[in-house]
Write a protein that holds these residues in place. Structure first.
Motif, PDB file in Angstrom:
ATOM      1  N   ILE A   1      -4.317   3.780  -4.704  1.00 39.59           N
ATOM      2  CA  ILE A   1      -3.624   2.907  -3.760  1.00 39.59           C
ATOM      3  C   ILE A   1      -3.680   1.527  -4.394  1.00 39.59           C
ATOM      4  CG2 ILE A   1      -3.626   1.930  -1.441  1.00 39.59           C
ATOM      5  CD1 ILE A   1      -5.048   4.451  -0.473  1.00 39.59           C
ATOM      6  N   THR A   2      -2.593   1.127  -5.029  1.00 39.27           N
ATOM      7  CA  THR A   2      -2.660  -0.057  -5.877  1.00 39.27           C
ATOM      8  C   THR A   2      -1.379  -0.872  -5.792  1.00 39.27           C
ATOM      9  OG1 THR A   2      -3.195  -0.778  -8.148  1.00 39.27           O
ATOM     10  CG2 THR A   2      -1.792   1.169  -7.935  1.00 39.27           C
ATOM     11  N   ASN A   3      -1.513  -2.171  -5.898  1.00 43.75           N
ATOM     12  CA  ASN A   3      -0.361  -3.078  -5.879  1.00 43.75           C
ATOM     13  C   ASN A   3       0.313  -3.126  -7.243  1.00 43.75           C
ATOM     14  OD1 ASN A   3      -0.618  -3.872  -3.195  1.00 43.75           O
ATOM     15  ND2 ASN A   3      -1.888  -5.646  -3.673  1.00 43.75           N
ATOM     16  N   VAL A   4       1.615  -2.937  -7.247  1.00 43.96           N
ATOM     17  CA  VAL A   4       2.458  -3.200  -8.421  1.00 43.96           C
ATOM     18  C   VAL A   4       3.717  -3.869  -7.888  1.00 43.96           C
ATOM     19  CG1 VAL A   4       1.568  -1.150  -9.635  1.00 43.96           C
ATOM     20  CG2 VAL A   4       3.726  -1.009  -8.369  1.00 43.96           C
ATOM     21  N   PRO A   5       4.525  -4.480  -8.731  1.00 42.17           N
ATOM     22  CA  PRO A   5       5.778  -5.069  -8.243  1.00 42.17           C
ATOM     23  C   PRO A   5       6.679  -3.995  -7.630  1.00 42.17           C
ATOM     24  CG  PRO A   5       5.228  -5.940 -10.407  1.00 42.17           C
ATOM     25  CD  PRO A   5       4.275  -4.814 -10.158  1.00 42.17           C
ATOM     26  N   SER A   6       7.205  -4.252  -6.456  1.00 41.83           N
ATOM     27  CA  SER A   6       8.099  -3.282  -5.822  1.00 41.83           C
ATOM     28  C   SER A   6       9.368  -3.077  -6.639  1.00 41.83           C
ATOM     29  CB  SER A   6       8.455  -3.744  -4.403  1.00 41.83           C
ATOM     30  OG  SER A   6       9.070  -5.025  -4.425  1.00 41.83           O
ATOM     31  N   SER A   7       9.699  -4.030  -7.502  1.00 44.31           N
ATOM     32  CA  SER A   7      10.889  -3.938  -8.342  1.00 44.31           C
ATOM     33  C   SER A   7      10.748  -2.900  -9.452  1.00 44.31           C
ATOM     34  CB  SER A   7      11.203  -5.300  -8.966  1.00 44.31           C
ATOM     35  OG  SER A   7      10.114  -5.753  -9.758  1.00 44.31           O
ATOM     36  N   TRP A   8       9.562  -2.326  -9.613  1.00 44.47           N
ATOM     37  CA  TRP A   8       9.348  -1.336 -10.661  1.00 44.47           C
ATOM     38  C   TRP A   8      10.027  -0.003 -10.380  1.00 44.47           C
ATOM     39  CZ3 TRP A   8       3.612  -1.629 -12.705  1.00 44.47           C
ATOM     40  CH2 TRP A   8       3.472  -2.803 -13.469  1.00 44.47           C
ATOM     41  N   GLY A   9      10.551   0.193  -9.203  1.00 42.75           N
ATOM     42  CA  GLY A   9      11.243   1.447  -8.919  1.00 42.75           C
ATOM     43  C   GLY A   9      11.507   1.611  -7.441  1.00 42.75           C
ATOM     44  N   SER A  10      12.342   2.582  -7.115  1.00 44.60           N
ATOM     45  CA  SER A  10      12.696   2.820  -5.716  1.00 44.60           C
ATOM     46  C   SER A  10      11.823   3.874  -5.065  1.00 44.60           C
ATOM     47  CB  SER A  10      14.170   3.248  -5.621  1.00 44.60           C
ATOM     48  OG  SER A  10      14.393   4.433  -6.376  1.00 44.60           O
TER      49      SER A  10
END
Length: 213
Positions: free
Chosen positions: A90-99
């Motif tokens: 359960i980790t934060n990454v940029p939401s722009s990395w994929g749909s």
């Protein structure tokens, strides 16, 4: 005198066990010596899923930007694998990395693997499709969305969450996770595996209960 409910007694006993385990197990790697039990999640007829934060919980980024396992992390994942206990992130990454979670997880793997410098590769295959990342920036932790999504996906299994930050431990615990702060001095680096196996024996609720959380 009013009797204490049976489940409350069980939790008190478990907390006592947790205290003993924390004192008795010098490192999580020591749990690798525990014999395997049949069944996913540590026993037949029950299960627990162990979720982690990633950065500074399972992996460390050095000053030169290289990425390695945190001390004890590789052995701990092996110990969970030996007991057939599923793990997730359960980790934060940029939401722009994929749909989708799968697309964002694929990008996360590329980013980690690009700078990976440990002698053993990161155990991505252990996590399967249990990598939960923000669909929008509003879902980023400490918002509760990722924990709730992972909880629903785990259905009737006991859910455990381990992270290095006090805030994430506090929030996940308030949502029904068994929460543990990893990488603390003078404590086991991770929640001892025998305790997680014991957690799989406790009642957790029905799928309908979890949908309401």
């Amino acid at each position: 005198m009013q009797k204490t409910p049976a489940r409350r007694v069980t939790w008190r006993a478990l907390l006592a066990l947790g205290g003993v385990a924390a004192l008795a197990v010098p490192t999580a790697g020591a749990a690798e010596g525990v014999p395997r039990t049949a069944g996913e999640g540590g026993r037949v007829g029950g299960c627990a899923v162990v979720y982690f934060d990633l950065g500074e919980t399972l992996v460390h980024t050095a000053e030169d930007k290289s990425v390695r396992y945190m001390p004890g992390a590789a052995g701990y994942l092996r110990a969970l694998r030996a007991r057939h206990i599923p793990v997730g992130l359960i980790t934060n990454v940029p939401s722009s990395w994929g749909s989708t979670d799968a697309e964002r997880a694929a990008e996360l793997k590329k980013v980690i693997d690009k700078d990976w410098a440990d002698t053993s590769p990161f155990a991505w295959s252990d996590f399967g499709d249990r990598i939960f990342t923000p669909r929008t920036e509003a879902e980023r932790k400490p918002a509760s969305a990722l924990w709730k999504r992972a909880q629903r996906a785990s259905r009737n299994c006991r859910v455990v969450y381990q992270a290095e930050t006090v805030e994430e431990v506090r929030i996940s615990g308030s949502l029904g996770y068994v929460a543990y702060q990893a990488a603390r001095p003078k404590w086991p680096a991770y929640l001892p595996v025998p305790l997680i196996v014991a957690l799989a024996h406790l009642p957790y609720g029905t799928a309908a209960d979890i949908k309401q959380r």
